[in-house]
Design an enzyme around this catalytic site. Structure first.
Site, short mmCIF file in Angstrom:
data_model
loop_
_atom_site.label_atom_id
_atom_site.label_comp_id
_atom_site.label_asym_id
_atom_site.label_seq_id
_atom_site.Cartn_x
_atom_site.Cartn_y
_atom_site.Cartn_z
CG HIS A 188 4.85 -3.03 7.69
ND1 HIS A 188 4.47 -4.36 7.81
CD2 HIS A 188 4.23 -2.58 6.58
CE1 HIS A 188 3.65 -4.69 6.83
NE2 HIS A 188 3.49 -3.63 6.06
CG ASP A 201 4.48 -4.51 11.32
OD1 ASP A 201 3.91 -3.40 11.27
OD2 ASP A 201 4.62 -5.25 10.33
CG MET A 252 -1.65 1.22 1.55
SD MET A 252 -2.69 0.99 3.01
CE MET A 252 -1.54 1.30 4.31
CB SER A 256 2.53 -4.65 2.96
OG SER A 256 1.73 -4.17 4.02
CD GLN A 257 -2.66 -2.98 -0.19
OE1 GLN A 257 -3.47 -2.72 0.71
NE2 GLN A 257 -2.59 -2.25 -1.30
#
Ligand SMILES: *[C@@H]1O[C@H](CO)[C@@H](O)[C@H](O)[C@H]1NC(C)=O
Length: 308
Positions: free
Chosen positions: A285, A229, A37, A111-112
């Protein structure tokens, strides 16, 4: 080693002499990347750097960093606003049309991008995905958006507000990517019923046997969690765990979940077959070091196993 070198040197001659190319990838397994993202396919500081680093380490490897849309700006915007199911089907047709991927490929999602690539594995078995590496992906979604990476904090504030107001309204679901993996443990029925993307790929409404079968075609499913994270809430989601239903404090592991116990997605079977790997990296993250990447992820990409 010597044999390998000789073959490499001889390859151009063979190409000219014998016509059809047997292996367009020189014995390496191609790699598909899906960014996170607020990021894009080609940011020289993120996906661009990763692609370059991998190409330096594995000579001749084909790395496709997915661009969702016609340009980098669209790609970044689509990471917030384009229906995930549509994104997955765009990617499926792109992969099916890429001649370099037809012998199979490895996939690495950030991530996503991690959960989106899992949907690709579950929905689109051809060309075959070999190893799926999820780097900080949220396989059980998120319940909270404490902080967004990159320079999109204004968009992020807007999104957080929309999610809090009604993540499961049809309007928000349809137009907000993060709503499609919003997982509210206090409103489990709403989640199961209205989540357009995550509840579907996680077999919450029904068990789609095709998903079960396709996911198990992976040779390996590797999940990376970041130990400090501050972006993903709860971090357990990076290893396919989540908050226990009905409250928002205690988490459960994948192995403790109904999904696993009933083996609705084939993950228990994959675990028993040694196909699941749970890796951890120090840091916030996506903040891994090159040393960590080289030691933990690079070996997974070096495999030269081809189908019989
Ligand atoms: C199961 O998943 C496959 C692959 O995406 C899809 O074509 C099919 O319609 C799904 N079946 C059901 C009952 O949802």
């Amino acid at each position: 080693m010597a044999v390998f070198l000789v073959l490499l040197l001889a390859a151009p001659v063979l190409l000219v002499a014998s016509g059809p190319v047997r292996d367009p990838n020189n014995g390496t397994v191609p790699l598909v990347l899906w960014h996170g993202m607020g990021d894009s396919c080609c940011n020289p500081l993120s996906m661009g750097a990763i692609k370059k680093m991998i190409q330096e380490e594995i000579s001749g490897i084909y790395v496709l960093s997915l661009m969702i849309g016609k340009n980098v700006l669209q790609d970044t915007e689509n990471g917030f606003f384009l229906d995930v199911n549509e994104q997955v089907s765009m990617v499926c047709s792109q992969l099916a049309q890429d001649p370099k991927l037809q012998g199979g490929y490895n996939a690495m999602g950030f991530s996503q991008g991690g959960q989106f690539l899992r949907a690709v594995a579950q929905r689109c078995p051809s060309p075959p995905m070999r190893t799926l590496i999820s780097v900080g992906g949220q396989h059980q979604g998120v319940y909270g958006l404490p902080r967004c990476p990159g320079e999109s904090s204004h968009i992020c504030d807007m999104i957080r507000e929309a999610l809090n107001r009604g993540a499961y309204s049809d309007l928000v679901q349809k137009h907000l990517v993060q709503a499609q993996y919003w997982h509210d443990p206090l409103n489990d029925d709403l989640y199961k019923k209205h989540s357009l993307f995550l509840a579907d790929i996680n077999q919450e409404r029904a068990v789609n046997e095709t998903y079960r079968k396709n996911l198990q075609l992976l040779e390996k499913f590797v999940m990376v969690k970041f130990l400090q994270d501050t972006v993903v809430d709860p971090v357990a989601s990076e290893w396919f765990g989540f908050l226990k239903t009905g409250q928002a404090k205690e988490t459960e592991t994948l192995q403790e979940s109904v999904l696993y116990k009933e083996d609705r997605l084939g993950l228990a079977a994959m675990d028993k077959a040694g196909k699941l790997a749970f890796l951890a990296s120090e840091g916030d993250h996506l903040q891994f070091t090159r040393e960590w990447f080289d030691a933990n992820l690079l070996p997974l990409l070096r495999s030269t196993r081809r189908p019989a």
